[in-house]
Design a protein around this motif. Sequence first.
Motif, PDB file in Angstrom:
ATOM      1  N   VAL A 190      43.597  14.238  49.083  1.00  0.00           N
ATOM      2  CA  VAL A 190      43.679  15.536  48.414  1.00  0.00           C
ATOM      3  C   VAL A 190      42.304  16.092  48.054  1.00  0.00           C
ATOM      4  CG1 VAL A 190      43.919  14.606  46.071  1.00  0.00           C
ATOM      5  CG2 VAL A 190      44.936  16.818  46.631  1.00  0.00           C
ATOM      6  N   ASP A 191      41.343  15.234  47.718  1.00  0.00           N
ATOM      7  CA  ASP A 191      40.016  15.717  47.332  1.00  0.00           C
ATOM      8  C   ASP A 191      39.259  16.325  48.507  1.00  0.00           C
ATOM      9  OD1 ASP A 191      40.339  14.997  44.678  1.00  0.00           O
ATOM     10  OD2 ASP A 191      39.530  12.986  44.984  1.00  0.00           O
ATOM     11  N   GLN A 192      39.627  15.958  49.734  1.00  0.00           N
ATOM     12  CA  GLN A 192      38.974  16.522  50.912  1.00  0.00           C
ATOM     13  C   GLN A 192      39.697  17.756  51.445  1.00  0.00           C
ATOM     14  OE1 GLN A 192      39.644  12.874  51.001  1.00  0.00           O
ATOM     15  NE2 GLN A 192      37.708  12.867  49.860  1.00  0.00           N
ATOM     16  N   LEU A 193      40.785  18.112  50.798  1.00  0.00           N
ATOM     17  CA  LEU A 193      41.610  19.217  51.291  1.00  0.00           C
ATOM     18  C   LEU A 193      41.040  20.571  50.865  1.00  0.00           C
ATOM     19  CD1 LEU A 193      44.326  19.865  52.760  1.00  0.00           C
ATOM     20  CD2 LEU A 193      45.373  19.904  50.486  1.00  0.00           C
ATOM     21  N   THR A 194      40.868  21.465  51.823  1.00  0.00           N
ATOM     22  CA  THR A 194      40.441  22.837  51.547  1.00  0.00           C
ATOM     23  C   THR A 194      41.670  23.731  51.532  1.00  0.00           C
ATOM     24  OG1 THR A 194      38.292  22.503  52.599  1.00  0.00           O
ATOM     25  CG2 THR A 194      39.043  24.781  52.335  1.00  0.00           C
ATOM     26  N   LEU A 195      41.887  24.403  50.430  1.00  0.00           N
ATOM     27  CA  LEU A 195      43.051  25.279  50.313  1.00  0.00           C
ATOM     28  C   LEU A 195      42.725  26.662  50.882  1.00  0.00           C
ATOM     29  CD1 LEU A 195      44.304  24.439  46.698  1.00  0.00           C
ATOM     30  CD2 LEU A 195      45.046  23.453  48.867  1.00  0.00           C
ATOM     31  N   PRO A 196      43.556  27.174  51.780  1.00  0.00           N
ATOM     32  CA  PRO A 196      43.308  28.509  52.342  1.00  0.00           C
ATOM     33  C   PRO A 196      43.764  29.601  51.387  1.00  0.00           C
ATOM     34  CG  PRO A 196      45.319  27.625  53.251  1.00  0.00           C
ATOM     35  CD  PRO A 196      44.748  26.545  52.359  1.00  0.00           C
ATOM     36  N   ARG A 197      43.129  30.741  51.461  1.00  0.00           N
ATOM     37  CA  ARG A 197      43.616  31.897  50.705  1.00  0.00           C
ATOM     38  C   ARG A 197      44.876  32.407  51.387  1.00  0.00           C
ATOM     39  NH1 ARG A 197      39.912  37.064  50.441  1.00  0.00           N
ATOM     40  NH2 ARG A 197      41.132  37.644  52.255  1.00  0.00           N
ATOM     41  N   PRO A 198      45.912  32.773  50.625  1.00  0.00           N
ATOM     42  CA  PRO A 198      47.137  33.295  51.249  1.00  0.00           C
ATOM     43  C   PRO A 198      46.835  34.429  52.221  1.00  0.00           C
ATOM     44  CG  PRO A 198      47.527  32.879  48.951  1.00  0.00           C
ATOM     45  CD  PRO A 198      46.058  32.636  49.177  1.00  0.00           C
ATOM     46  N   ALA A 199      47.303  34.270  53.449  1.00  0.00           N
ATOM     47  CA  ALA A 199      46.888  35.153  54.540  1.00  0.00           C
ATOM     48  C   ALA A 199      47.394  36.578  54.396  1.00  0.00           C
ATOM     49  CB  ALA A 199      47.372  34.561  55.873  1.00  0.00           C
ATOM     50  N   LYS A 200      48.496  36.777  53.676  1.00  0.00           N
ATOM     51  CA  LYS A 200      49.079  38.108  53.617  1.00  0.00           C
ATOM     52  C   LYS A 200      48.294  39.058  52.715  1.00  0.00           C
ATOM     53  CE  LYS A 200      53.873  36.887  54.698  1.00  0.00           C
ATOM     54  NZ  LYS A 200      55.279  36.951  54.241  1.00  0.00           N
ATOM     55  N   ILE A 201      47.390  38.525  51.915  1.00  0.00           N
ATOM     56  CA  ILE A 201      46.653  39.380  50.984  1.00  0.00           C
ATOM     57  C   ILE A 201      45.361  39.846  51.640  1.00  0.00           C
ATOM     58  CG2 ILE A 201      45.577  39.544  48.712  1.00  0.00           C
ATOM     59  CD1 ILE A 201      47.485  37.456  47.708  1.00  0.00           C
ATOM     60  N   ASP A 202      45.346  41.093  52.071  1.00  0.00           N
ATOM     61  CA  ASP A 202      44.154  41.712  52.646  1.00  0.00           C
ATOM     62  C   ASP A 202      43.454  42.446  51.507  1.00  0.00           C
ATOM     63  OD1 ASP A 202      42.228  43.089  54.009  1.00  0.00           O
ATOM     64  OD2 ASP A 202      43.538  43.753  55.623  1.00  0.00           O
ATOM     65  N   VAL A 203      42.551  41.735  50.846  1.00  0.00           N
ATOM     66  CA  VAL A 203      41.973  42.218  49.590  1.00  0.00           C
ATOM     67  C   VAL A 203      41.322  43.584  49.747  1.00  0.00           C
ATOM     68  CG1 VAL A 203      40.288  41.731  47.784  1.00  0.00           C
ATOM     69  CG2 VAL A 203      41.622  39.863  48.774  1.00  0.00           C
ATOM     70  N   GLU A 204      40.604  43.784  50.830  1.00  0.00           N
ATOM     71  CA  GLU A 204      39.871  45.036  51.009  1.00  0.00           C
ATOM     72  C   GLU A 204      40.804  46.243  51.119  1.00  0.00           C
ATOM     73  OE1 GLU A 204      36.674  45.031  50.697  1.00  0.00           O
ATOM     74  OE2 GLU A 204      36.644  42.848  50.516  1.00  0.00           O
ATOM     75  N   ARG A 205      42.030  46.020  51.562  1.00  0.00           N
ATOM     76  CA  ARG A 205      42.963  47.131  51.778  1.00  0.00           C
ATOM     77  C   ARG A 205      43.832  47.433  50.561  1.00  0.00           C
ATOM     78  NH1 ARG A 205      46.934  46.665  55.423  1.00  0.00           N
ATOM     79  NH2 ARG A 205      47.064  48.923  55.515  1.00  0.00           N
ATOM     80  N   LEU A 206      43.792  46.600  49.542  1.00  0.00           N
ATOM     81  CA  LEU A 206      44.693  46.801  48.408  1.00  0.00           C
ATOM     82  C   LEU A 206      44.489  48.153  47.716  1.00  0.00           C
ATOM     83  CD1 LEU A 206      44.861  43.254  46.768  1.00  0.00           C
ATOM     84  CD2 LEU A 206      46.450  44.304  48.382  1.00  0.00           C
ATOM     85  N   PRO A 207      43.251  48.576  47.417  1.00  0.00           N
ATOM     86  CA  PRO A 207      43.087  49.902  46.800  1.00  0.00           C
ATOM     87  C   PRO A 207      43.598  51.031  47.699  1.00  0.00           C
ATOM     88  CG  PRO A 207      41.102  48.593  46.517  1.00  0.00           C
ATOM     89  CD  PRO A 207      41.971  47.846  47.495  1.00  0.00           C
ATOM     90  N   GLU A 208      43.400  50.885  49.001  1.00  0.00           N
ATOM     91  CA  GLU A 208      43.886  51.895  49.945  1.00  0.00           C
ATOM     92  C   GLU A 208      45.409  51.977  49.916  1.00  0.00           C
ATOM     93  OE1 GLU A 208      44.662  52.024  54.719  1.00  0.00           O
ATOM     94  OE2 GLU A 208      42.863  50.977  54.025  1.00  0.00           O
TER      95      GLU A 208
END
Length: 251
Positions: free
Chosen positions: A14-32
């Motif tokens: 578990v300490d070597q595991l990299t957690l991905p950011r949830p793919a459905k969240i396109d942060v740059e497009r949220l304000p748009e």
Amino acid sequence: EVIRGVLEEGYHKVDQLTLPRPAKIDVERLPEIRERFRDMYLLGGLPGFTFNILRKMRRMENFLADTLLARDEVLKLSSRVEALLGECIIYYGEAGFDGIMFAEDWGTQEALLISPASWRELFGPTFRRLCKLAHDHGMKVFMHSCGYIAEIIPDLIEVGVNVLQLDQPNLFGLEYLSQYSGQLTFWSPVDIQKVMPTGNRELIEKTADDMIRYLGQGGGFIAKDYPQWDVLGVKPEWVQWAKDRFLRHHY
């Protein structure tokens, strides 16, 4: 269900595991998106809270055992996943979304998947912190759950869930759920298992009326459609019977 979990063989990596950011969240497009749909109520989707994510990382049968046999490991990994979810909530809040929505199926048709005491120890504090974060950013919290979760409905209210999305309200009984009117909003279709598949018009219409009667006091009910009626063998005209009854109460 997941066929093979990333931590299926245990927590030793578990300490070597990299957690991905949830793919459905396109942060740059949220304000748009917020600007484009500024006249609509926008919900930001999450892949669950910690339970829904951890159980897939370990596989359900392993993770349910972990809640009894590996509590320290559960709490340690949960804190990492919670931090990631917190980032997502902040993204939605800063973009001006109205709420967050997540799904976690916590029950069988008869009871919780784990004891209420274990829920309160392992998951209640995480729920409280994530709900508070959403509220601090001006958002409501919407939660979907299948199964019989009556024992933790008071807990969900207490930790800050605002809307409970139930597709089987008759599993609890509408009169039973009515005790929470004014404390919790229910977002539900006419029951997808016990009522709609019967094709019984009288029963469907009466149930829709009863949902307004028992759940609709003080803004406590939002009528909902269901996207997979055809899979359940429910005909469009049966669905329309329910919609027409709901609309009779619209004012």
